[in-house]
Structures are given as C-alpha cells and as structure tokens.
Design a protein around this motif. Structure first.
Motif, PDB file in Angstrom:
ATOM      1  N   ASN A  26       0.810  -1.222   0.000  1.00  0.00           N
ATOM      2  CA  ASN A  26       0.000   0.000   0.000  1.00  0.00           C
ATOM      3  C   ASN A  26       0.842   1.269   0.000  1.00  0.00           C
ATOM      4  O   ASN A  26       0.337   2.342  -0.314  1.00  0.00           O
ATOM      5  CB  ASN A  26      -0.937   0.032   1.213  1.00  0.00           C
ATOM      6  N   GLU A  27       2.118   1.147   0.338  1.00  0.00           N
ATOM      7  CA  GLU A  27       2.984   2.318   0.375  1.00  0.00           C
ATOM      8  C   GLU A  27       3.284   2.857  -1.019  1.00  0.00           C
ATOM      9  O   GLU A  27       3.665   4.005  -1.176  1.00  0.00           O
ATOM     10  CB  GLU A  27       4.279   1.978   1.108  1.00  0.00           C
ATOM     11  N   SER A  28       3.080   2.033  -2.037  1.00  0.00           N
ATOM     12  CA  SER A  28       3.311   2.467  -3.413  1.00  0.00           C
ATOM     13  C   SER A  28       2.306   3.551  -3.785  1.00  0.00           C
ATOM     14  O   SER A  28       1.139   3.516  -3.379  1.00  0.00           O
ATOM     15  CB  SER A  28       3.172   1.281  -4.368  1.00  0.00           C
ATOM     16  N   THR A  29       2.748   4.510  -4.578  1.00  0.00           N
ATOM     17  CA  THR A  29       1.847   5.585  -5.000  1.00  0.00           C
ATOM     18  C   THR A  29       0.972   5.166  -6.180  1.00  0.00           C
ATOM     19  O   THR A  29      -0.057   5.768  -6.428  1.00  0.00           O
ATOM     20  CB  THR A  29       2.642   6.843  -5.394  1.00  0.00           C
ATOM     21  N   ASN A  30       1.373   4.099  -6.909  1.00  0.00           N
ATOM     22  CA  ASN A  30       0.591   3.623  -8.049  1.00  0.00           C
ATOM     23  C   ASN A  30      -0.399   2.561  -7.560  1.00  0.00           C
ATOM     24  O   ASN A  30      -0.078   1.376  -7.493  1.00  0.00           O
ATOM     25  CB  ASN A  30       1.501   3.061  -9.139  1.00  0.00           C
ATOM     26  N   LYS A  31      -1.594   2.994  -7.207  1.00  0.00           N
ATOM     27  CA  LYS A  31      -2.596   2.096  -6.616  1.00  0.00           C
ATOM     28  C   LYS A  31      -3.090   1.044  -7.607  1.00  0.00           C
ATOM     29  O   LYS A  31      -3.510  -0.037  -7.214  1.00  0.00           O
ATOM     30  CB  LYS A  31      -3.776   2.902  -6.057  1.00  0.00           C
ATOM     31  N   SER A  32      -3.032   1.326  -8.893  1.00  0.00           N
ATOM     32  CA  SER A  32      -3.407   0.330  -9.898  1.00  0.00           C
ATOM     33  C   SER A  32      -2.455  -0.860  -9.836  1.00  0.00           C
ATOM     34  O   SER A  32      -2.878  -2.015  -9.867  1.00  0.00           O
ATOM     35  CB  SER A  32      -3.383   0.964 -11.284  1.00  0.00           C
ATOM     36  N   HIS A  33      -1.154  -0.565  -9.716  1.00  0.00           N
ATOM     37  CA  HIS A  33      -0.165  -1.639  -9.597  1.00  0.00           C
ATOM     38  C   HIS A  33      -0.342  -2.412  -8.295  1.00  0.00           C
ATOM     39  O   HIS A  33      -0.164  -3.628  -8.263  1.00  0.00           O
ATOM     40  CB  HIS A  33       1.244  -1.079  -9.691  1.00  0.00           C
ATOM     41  N   VAL A  34      -0.682  -1.702  -7.229  1.00  0.00           N
ATOM     42  CA  VAL A  34      -0.922  -2.361  -5.941  1.00  0.00           C
ATOM     43  C   VAL A  34      -2.066  -3.354  -6.075  1.00  0.00           C
ATOM     44  O   VAL A  34      -1.963  -4.505  -5.636  1.00  0.00           O
ATOM     45  CB  VAL A  34      -1.237  -1.320  -4.839  1.00  0.00           C
ATOM     46  N   ALA A  35      -3.148  -2.939  -6.703  1.00  0.00           N
ATOM     47  CA  ALA A  35      -4.311  -3.824  -6.870  1.00  0.00           C
ATOM     48  C   ALA A  35      -3.953  -5.047  -7.703  1.00  0.00           C
ATOM     49  O   ALA A  35      -4.324  -6.179  -7.358  1.00  0.00           O
ATOM     50  CB  ALA A  35      -5.462  -3.054  -7.517  1.00  0.00           C
ATOM     51  N   ILE A  36      -3.208  -4.849  -8.787  1.00  0.00           N
ATOM     52  CA  ILE A  36      -2.806  -5.979  -9.634  1.00  0.00           C
ATOM     53  C   ILE A  36      -1.955  -6.955  -8.841  1.00  0.00           C
ATOM     54  O   ILE A  36      -2.182  -8.170  -8.887  1.00  0.00           O
ATOM     55  CB  ILE A  36      -2.048  -5.474 -10.885  1.00  0.00           C
ATOM     56  N   ARG A  37      -0.977  -6.448  -8.097  1.00  0.00           N
ATOM     57  CA  ARG A  37      -0.106  -7.328  -7.323  1.00  0.00           C
ATOM     58  C   ARG A  37      -0.879  -8.094  -6.259  1.00  0.00           C
ATOM     59  O   ARG A  37      -0.605  -9.273  -6.016  1.00  0.00           O
ATOM     60  CB  ARG A  37       1.026  -6.511  -6.695  1.00  0.00           C
ATOM     61  N   LYS A  38      -1.849  -7.453  -5.622  1.00  0.00           N
ATOM     62  CA  LYS A  38      -2.652  -8.144  -4.603  1.00  0.00           C
ATOM     63  C   LYS A  38      -3.514  -9.242  -5.230  1.00  0.00           C
ATOM     64  O   LYS A  38      -3.647 -10.333  -4.674  1.00  0.00           O
ATOM     65  CB  LYS A  38      -3.540  -7.145  -3.853  1.00  0.00           C
ATOM     66  N   ILE A  39      -4.099  -8.960  -6.375  1.00  0.00           N
ATOM     67  CA  ILE A  39      -4.916  -9.978  -7.052  1.00  0.00           C
ATOM     68  C   ILE A  39      -4.056 -11.170  -7.434  1.00  0.00           C
ATOM     69  O   ILE A  39      -4.425 -12.325  -7.212  1.00  0.00           O
ATOM     70  CB  ILE A  39      -5.629  -9.372  -8.277  1.00  0.00           C
ATOM     71  N   LYS A  77      -1.164  -5.726 -18.417  1.00  0.00           N
ATOM     72  CA  LYS A  77      -0.617  -4.862 -17.366  1.00  0.00           C
ATOM     73  C   LYS A  77       0.029  -5.700 -16.265  1.00  0.00           C
ATOM     74  O   LYS A  77       1.077  -5.332 -15.723  1.00  0.00           O
ATOM     75  CB  LYS A  77      -1.714  -3.986 -16.761  1.00  0.00           C
ATOM     76  N   ALA A  78      -0.595  -6.823 -15.934  1.00  0.00           N
ATOM     77  CA  ALA A  78      -0.092  -7.688 -14.861  1.00  0.00           C
ATOM     78  C   ALA A  78       1.220  -8.358 -15.255  1.00  0.00           C
ATOM     79  O   ALA A  78       1.984  -8.795 -14.391  1.00  0.00           O
ATOM     80  CB  ALA A  78      -1.140  -8.737 -14.503  1.00  0.00           C
ATOM     81  N   ARG A  79       1.489  -8.436 -16.549  1.00  0.00           N
ATOM     82  CA  ARG A  79       2.696  -9.105 -17.033  1.00  0.00           C
ATOM     83  C   ARG A  79       3.966  -8.460 -16.475  1.00  0.00           C
ATOM     84  O   ARG A  79       4.997  -9.111 -16.356  1.00  0.00           O
ATOM     85  CB  ARG A  79       2.713  -9.087 -18.553  1.00  0.00           C
ATOM     86  N   MET A  80       3.913  -7.178 -16.097  1.00  0.00           N
ATOM     87  CA  MET A  80       5.107  -6.526 -15.553  1.00  0.00           C
ATOM     88  C   MET A  80       5.500  -7.095 -14.189  1.00  0.00           C
ATOM     89  O   MET A  80       6.628  -6.919 -13.741  1.00  0.00           O
ATOM     90  CB  MET A  80       4.925  -5.009 -15.482  1.00  0.00           C
ATOM     91  N   PHE A  81       4.569  -7.797 -13.524  1.00  0.00           N
ATOM     92  CA  PHE A  81       4.855  -8.349 -12.203  1.00  0.00           C
ATOM     93  C   PHE A  81       5.152  -9.844 -12.239  1.00  0.00           C
ATOM     94  O   PHE A  81       5.859 -10.358 -11.387  1.00  0.00           O
ATOM     95  CB  PHE A  81       3.688  -8.075 -11.248  1.00  0.00           C
ATOM     96  N   GLN A  82       4.559 -10.557 -13.190  1.00  0.00           N
ATOM     97  CA  GLN A  82       4.837 -11.980 -13.354  1.00  0.00           C
ATOM     98  C   GLN A  82       4.308 -12.447 -14.700  1.00  0.00           C
ATOM     99  O   GLN A  82       3.502 -11.767 -15.321  1.00  0.00           O
ATOM    100  CB  GLN A  82       4.258 -12.821 -12.211  1.00  0.00           C
TER     101      GLN A  82
END
Length: 120
Positions: A26-39, A77-82
């Motif tokens: 949640n400390e990240s400023t990009n909340k869209s990326h936070v949501a993707i990583r949590k999902i 978009k999620a591909r940047m994380f895995q």
C-alpha cells in the motif's frame, strides 16, 4: 473503510505476515499496480472470470464477450509483475467455453441454390 487506510498493524502469525506484506504494498503511490499485485498474490493459479460473462447482458439477456478485451488488457498490465501467459489463455478459454457460438468460425457460403456452412 478501505484497507489503504491502515498504516501499521502488529501480528505475528502467518496471516499477520501476509497482511504486513499487503500493507507494505500500500505504500506504493501507483494504486493500480498495488491492486494488480494483490490480485496475483491472492489468486496464484487462475482467476475465475465467470461474473464478467454477464457484463452487458442487461440489455438483451444474452452473455457477451464485451469484457474480454478488458480482461486481456488487465493481464497485459499484470505481465510486468509476473508471467501471466497461462492465466491469459485460461481466461480466453473460459470465455470460449461459456459462449462457444461466439467463438465458432462459421462462414455461410452460397453455391448455386444451396447454402453451405464451413467450419474452420
């Protein structure tokens, strides 16, 4: 109340460590990326997308593939994380399985007086 309002919580068990991980996200400023990583973290294998089959069905009651481009875009978009290749293919498969006639490659050909259907 959004989970984004938590700043600190002390828990020692496994659930506490996972929650602490989410709070650090949640400390990240990009909340869209936070949501993707949590999902991706909460759904490690496949994401069931059955509820999206009804999107747009309120107009005529039929299931549509209206959500499919958005689902594919989300996986891109999620591909940047895995690597989401398997999940992406499974999502398309779920759409095709739920609505096979919308994915069927049927062409109607006129040959003289007869009509033929050719399946690709």
């Amino acid at each position: 109340l959004s989970n984004h309002t938590f700043e600190k919580l002390n828990l020692m068990q496994l659930e506490g460590r996972q929650l602490a991980l989410f709070l650090r996200m949640n400390e990240s400023t990009n909340k869209s990326h936070v949501a993707i990583r949590k999902i991706l973290k909460c759904h490690p294998n496949f994401i069931e997308i059955d509820p999206l089959f009804e999107w747009g069905a309120e107009e005529d009651g039929d299931q549509t593939i209206k959500a499919l481009p958005h689902v594919i875009s989300w996986f891109e978009k999620a591909r940047m994380f895995q690597d989401t290749t398997k999940r992406n293919l499974y999502a398309i498969y779920q759409f095709a399985r739920a609505m096979p006639l919308l994915f069927e490659g049927v062409a109607t050909l006129k040959t003289g007086d007869k009509k033929r259907k050719r399946v690709y």
